[in-house]
Design an enzyme around this catalytic site. Structure first.
Site, short mmCIF file in Angstrom:
data_model
loop_
_atom_site.label_atom_id
_atom_site.label_comp_id
_atom_site.label_asym_id
_atom_site.label_seq_id
_atom_site.Cartn_x
_atom_site.Cartn_y
_atom_site.Cartn_z
N LYS A 186 101.36 5.43 46.18
CA LYS A 186 101.78 6.68 46.82
C LYS A 186 103.22 6.94 46.38
O LYS A 186 104.18 6.68 47.10
CB LYS A 186 101.63 6.58 48.34
CG LYS A 186 101.50 7.94 49.01
CD LYS A 186 100.94 7.82 50.41
CE LYS A 186 101.17 9.06 51.23
NZ LYS A 186 100.53 10.27 50.76
N GLU A 199 89.09 12.71 44.66
CA GLU A 199 89.55 12.98 46.03
C GLU A 199 90.01 14.42 46.06
O GLU A 199 89.74 15.18 45.14
CB GLU A 199 90.68 12.01 46.41
CG GLU A 199 91.91 12.10 45.51
CD GLU A 199 93.08 11.23 45.98
OE1 GLU A 199 93.10 10.83 47.15
OE2 GLU A 199 93.97 10.98 45.15
N ARG A 252 100.83 -0.43 52.93
CA ARG A 252 100.61 0.38 51.73
C ARG A 252 101.93 0.72 51.05
O ARG A 252 102.03 0.71 49.82
CB ARG A 252 99.83 1.65 52.08
CG ARG A 252 99.45 2.46 50.84
CD ARG A 252 98.50 3.60 51.16
NE ARG A 252 99.14 4.62 51.98
CZ ARG A 252 98.51 5.68 52.48
NH1 ARG A 252 97.23 5.87 52.21
NH2 ARG A 252 99.15 6.56 53.21
N1 PXG Z 1 94.92 11.41 48.92
C1 PXG Z 1 96.15 11.84 48.64
C2 PXG Z 1 96.49 12.21 47.25
C3 PXG Z 1 97.11 11.92 49.66
O1 PXG Z 1 98.34 12.34 49.40
C4 PXG Z 1 95.44 11.14 51.24
C5 PXG Z 1 94.55 11.06 50.18
C6 PXG Z 1 95.00 10.69 52.60
O2 PXG Z 1 95.60 9.44 52.91
P1 PXG Z 1 95.99 9.04 54.40
O3 PXG Z 1 96.60 7.71 54.27
O4 PXG Z 1 96.99 10.08 54.89
O5 PXG Z 1 94.76 9.05 55.19
C7 PXG Z 1 96.76 11.55 50.98
C8 PXG Z 1 97.77 11.62 52.08
C9 PXG Z 1 100.14 16.92 54.22
C10 PXG Z 1 99.92 15.46 54.24
O6 PXG Z 1 101.11 17.38 54.84
C11 PXG Z 1 99.21 14.83 53.23
C12 PXG Z 1 99.00 13.45 53.23
C13 PXG Z 1 99.50 12.71 54.25
C14 PXG Z 1 100.22 13.34 55.27
C15 PXG Z 1 100.43 14.72 55.27
O7 PXG Z 1 99.36 17.64 53.58
N2 PXG Z 1 98.30 12.92 52.18
#
Ligand code: PXG
Length: 288
Positions: A149, A182, A50
């Site tokens: 991202k 989301e 990713r």
């Molecule tokens: N949507 C958004 C906008 C994100 O930033 C996710 C979905 C979930 O994706 P993953 O690949 O992690 O399943 C994210 C990811 C935190 C934290 O500290 C947030 C994320 C990842 C790690 C830590 O809040 N967001």
């Protein structure tokens, strides 16, 4: 704490980037948030893929190969003696002048931080979260694809601020057509009549690594799963709702905007998905 920064491991006090770095000046860069569980980096390869796609989308050259990156991430965990951690992998456009032009930034910067993470308080995994819908809409994919991202998280931060104003830890963000995209840092799922449903990435969701593991967990549990357009109505009448993210893992949501979802308690499918997820994080991925 030792930080990997551009080829070297340095103490956190020395881990500094320039005020001319375009990651800071413009949010021009990409990142990953990854978890280490008992010495296993959960789905590291998927995170690196990713990251590569995000970098490709903004025409940023990652200075290391996939194998080199993988080793750097593992070594950062080892250097810090960690078995459980949150890993932040960042690639910035690097130092340039005060103009936007990324082609005037000759050298991208890459750093890796491995540290402790503060999770949602454990009682929320037992009792579920009360979430809200925030007024800020998820950015239109034609303006900035949420599948990238990128270091520019202002859209999500505005959502996060609003969530807090309403006393919630996480919030639903709608896209500009009013469909559920989301959450501010998590993907969203509902369970309806025994089926798991989540909005597609084209509605403005990040292709979450946790989200994609839910698809294989659903297969394992023999629960049908599909992507579908989702409105707030679908959440109002859902039997269960849960959020997923590397930070959140799988967390039940039991209220939306003050309304109970289902019977207002974490549901059986959410609980089995969470249990299956907690088994998988120990075995899927890369051992450090
Ligand atoms: N949507 C958004 C906008 C994100 O930033 C996710 C979905 C979930 O994706 P993953 O690949 O992690 O399943 C994210 C990811 C935190 C934290 O500290 C947030 C994320 C990842 C790690 C830590 O809040 N967001």
């Amino acid at each position: 704490m030792k930080i990997y920064l551009d080829g070297k491991f340095v103490d956190s006090a020395e881990a500094k980037v320039s005020v001319f770095d375009h990651g800071l000046l413009y949010g021009d860069g990409v990142f990953e948030g990854i978890r280490l569980y008992s010495g296993n980096i959960f789905r590291l390869d998927e995170h690196l893929e990713r990251l590569e796609y995000s970098a490709k989308a903004i025409m940023l050259q990652i200075p290391l190969t996939r194998a080199e990156l993988s080793e750097v991430v593992c070594e950062t965990c080892r250097q810090n003696g960690l078995q459980d951690a949150y890993i932040r992998l960042v690639v910035t456009r690097g130092v340039g002048d005060l103009g936007l032009a990324p082609w005037l930034c000759p050298k991208p910067s890459l750093f890796v931080i491995a540290s402790k993470i503060s999770l949602y308080p454990p009682e929320h995994y037992e009792n579920g979260l009360a979430i809200v819908t925030v007024p800020t809409r998820r950015i239109n994919p034609a303006a900035l694809p949420p599948t990238i991202k990128s270091l520019n998280y202002m859209n999500n931060i505005l959502g996060k601020i609003e969530a807090r104003q309403f006393g919630a830890l996480e919030a639903i963000m709608l896209n500009d057509q009013g469909y559920v995209a989301e959450c501010t840092a998590d993907n969203v799922f509902i369970v309806h009549k025994g089926e798991i449903i989540t909005p597609s990435a084209s509605q403005g969701a990040l292709k979450g690594i946790t989200r994609s593991s839910i698809f294989s967990i659903a297969q394992e549990l023999k629960v049908p799963i599909r992507e579908c357009d989702m409105t707030r109505y679908d959440i109002w009448v859902a039997d269960e709702c849960f959020l997923t993210g590397s930070g959140a893992e799988v967390i039940p949501a039991v209220k939306l905007d003050g309304r109970e979802i289902g019977n207002g308690k974490p549901g059986p499918i959410t609980r089995s998905v969470l249990a299956a997820f907690r088994r998988r994080v120990l075995v899927e991925g890369t051992r450090i």
